[in-house]
Design an enzyme around this catalytic site. Structure first.
Site, PDB file in Angstrom:
ATOM      1  N   PHE A 137      17.905 -10.458  23.566  1.00 42.86           N
ATOM      2  CA  PHE A 137      19.166  -9.729  22.843  1.00 42.86           C
ATOM      3  C   PHE A 137      19.807 -10.791  21.977  1.00 42.86           C
ATOM      4  CE2 PHE A 137      23.539  -8.765  22.993  1.00 42.86           C
ATOM      5  CZ  PHE A 137      23.697  -7.599  22.529  1.00 42.86           C
ATOM      6  N   ASP A 222      19.224 -19.536  21.437  1.00 44.39           N
ATOM      7  CA  ASP A 222      20.340 -18.660  21.431  1.00 44.39           C
ATOM      8  C   ASP A 222      20.725 -19.184  23.058  1.00 44.39           C
ATOM      9  OD1 ASP A 222      22.226 -16.880  22.195  1.00 44.39           O
ATOM     10  OD2 ASP A 222      21.096 -14.891  21.335  1.00 44.39           O
ATOM     11  N   LYS A 251      29.975 -16.775  24.540  1.00 42.75           N
ATOM     12  CA  LYS A 251      30.396 -16.417  25.795  1.00 42.75           C
ATOM     13  C   LYS A 251      31.284 -17.342  26.769  1.00 42.75           C
ATOM     14  CE  LYS A 251      27.679 -12.435  26.820  1.00 42.75           C
ATOM     15  NZ  LYS A 251      26.373 -12.425  26.006  1.00 42.75           N
TER      16      LYS A 251
HETATM   17  C1  LIG Z   1      26.088 -11.839  24.533  1.00 41.30           C
HETATM   18  C2  LIG Z   1      24.989 -12.244  24.073  1.00 41.30           C
HETATM   19  C3  LIG Z   1      24.820 -12.226  22.255  1.00 41.30           C
HETATM   20  C4  LIG Z   1      26.056 -11.485  21.734  1.00 41.30           C
HETATM   21  O1  LIG Z   1      27.392 -12.127  21.774  1.00 41.30           O
HETATM   22  P1  LIG Z   1      28.458 -11.365  21.385  1.00 41.30           P
HETATM   23  O2  LIG Z   1      29.650 -12.066  21.510  1.00 41.30           O
HETATM   24  O3  LIG Z   1      28.624 -10.097  21.947  1.00 41.30           O
HETATM   25  O4  LIG Z   1      28.326 -10.807  19.803  1.00 41.30           O
HETATM   26  C5  LIG Z   1      24.094 -12.846  21.801  1.00 41.30           C
HETATM   27  N1  LIG Z   1      23.063 -13.538  22.550  1.00 41.30           N
HETATM   28  C6  LIG Z   1      22.746 -13.447  23.784  1.00 41.30           C
HETATM   29  C7  LIG Z   1      21.908 -14.401  24.547  1.00 41.30           C
HETATM   30  C8  LIG Z   1      23.798 -12.780  24.582  1.00 41.30           C
HETATM   31  O5  LIG Z   1      23.923 -12.877  25.825  1.00 41.30           O
END
Ligand SMILES: *Cc1c(COP(=O)(O)O)cnc(C)c1O
Length: 395
Positions: A137, A222, A251
């Site tokens: 994700f 990420d 986050k």
């Molecule tokens: C939540 C998340 C995102 C997206 O972040 P947003 O602030 O909602 O755009 C991207 N990568 C990972 C691994 C995430 O958990």
């Protein structure tokens, strides 16, 4: 307003991307949340791994208030003091030498994918293909849903962005086979979050690093969810003795104030020049002041080590539960990023936990996810585990 009044306004005026929800949370303090009808909850979700220091942490709240009285926003046409302080702090505590700020995880990943392509283009050896992993994700923009390896996020948004290919996660041979000369970068989560809290083999990331280095491919981690202490280290890559070339954060970075960041080595940073990329709100005084206070509290001596110990305690208790109930397939994760895979869908379990005053959430249909604030205590954990025991035992 009470919950019903809030729900009514929501249903009349909000685009329905989130579906029906049980409650409206209106106040928070540390591990606790209260809904609009006055019911108290213990938070084991932290607003999806955001409030890592707990709700309304005094140092962050103070920093927000002070900055709000001083200067909320100026553009990046001017130097911004809290922004440079944040970048210096992030450099001190990570592999990265340079940072770009934005508003969230998807934007941070956009910046990462863009700088990877631009880096090779600037070198005169364009390698536009980006590799991502199945079940990953990476966000909800067009490029990041394309990178996201889950069809449910892509359906109906075609055509997707060209030049992104997917490989199996935790599969070194698959990566090796996919590293054609047109591949410029690989993006992956050190532990997959939304995809079900999937922890790769302990040697996986080091092998990925070695392959990327030998094939001259940029490695992007990420760490939007795994970063900022969530896994028991400030950044998850520290567990594995490897460093990426590019890392994204969001986050937990502002403990709730919207902010995203993309950090990279000095070499990769040369891929962007004035005009290459920009963001109106990116790194603005308010969000970066909050993030400086957050980083300062997170990196206070012993704080993350403490969270790692609490996480180990939690795993211990959950392993005992797993031995007791065949309903539990597996308990996995790291630090305070925990997924419990069940035989059946977890939605009813989450509903019962909520009724008992525990906020948590899923990571896919069959995985119950606990990502509490890192200030969670063993007493909080005992309470949650005993309630979960009752639910699974049919009490
Ligand atoms: C939540 C998340 C995102 C997206 O972040 P947003 O602030 O909602 O755009 C991207 N990568 C990972 C691994 C995430 O958990």
């Amino acid at each position: 307003m009470n919950t019903d009044e809030i729900k009514q306004l929501n249903d009349n005026h909000i685009i329905n991307t989130y579906g029906a929800r049980k409650m409206a949370l209106v106040r928070g303090e540390g591990m606790k949340l209260w809904d609009a009808d006055g019911k108290e909850y213990l938070d084991f979700f932290a607003g999806i791994a955001v409030a890592n220091l707990g709700h309304c942490h005094p140092a962050v709240t103070d920093a927000i208030c002070k900055q709000a009285h001083t200067l909320v926003h100026v553009s990046n046409l001017y130097y911004i003091e809290p922004q440079v302080k944040l970048a210096a702090l992030l450099c001190k505590h990570s592999f990265a030498d340079r940072w770009f700020f934005c508003n969230g995880g998807a934007e941070a990943n956009e910046a990462a994918l863009k700088i990877a392509r631009r880096y090779w283009a600037e070198k005169g050896t364009p390698k536009p293909v980006l590799l991502s992993t199945h079940q990953s994700f990476h966000g909800r923009t067009m490029a990041t849903i394309t990178a996201t390896g889950q069809p449910k996020y892509q359906k109906g948004f075609e055509p997707l962005m060209p030049g992104i290919r997917h490989i199996e996660y935790d599969d070194v041979a698959a990566l090796e086979a996919a590293l054609t000369p047109d591949v410029g970068a690989v993006i992956l989560e050190p532990i997959q979050g939304e995809g079900g809290v999937r922890v790769p083999d302990p040697g996986y990331l080091a092998k990925v690093r070695a392959l990327c280095t030998s094939k001259n491919v940029l490695l992007i981690f990420d760490e939007v969810q795994t970063g900022l202490g969530r896994t028991g280290k400030l950044f998850a890559y520290e567990h594995y003795g490897v460093k990426p070339d590019i890392m994204t954060l969001a986050k937990g970075l502002g403990n709730g104030v919207p902010i995203g960041a993309m950090g990279c080595t000095k070499e990769v940073a040369s891929g962007f020049a004035p005009g290459s990329h920009a963001c109106t709100f990116g790194g603005n005084p308010l969000s970066t002041a909050a993030a400086v206070a957050t980083m300062t509290a997170l990196t206070a001596p012993g704080f993350i080590e403490g969270a790692a110990r609490t996480g180990a305690y939690f795993f211990d208790k959950l392993d005992t539960l797993a031995a007791k109930y065949s309903q539990i397939v597996e308990v996995r994760g790291k630090g305070l990023m925990i997924g419990i895979e069940m035989k059946d869908p977890v939605a009813p379990v989450i509903e019962k936990l909520l009724d008992a005053g525990i906020v948590c959430g899923p990571a896919g249909p069959n995985v119950l996810r606990f990502i509490p604030p890192l200030i969670v205590t063993t007493a909080d954990i005992d309470r949650v585990v005993s309630i979960l025991d009752g639910i699974l035992g049919g009490a």
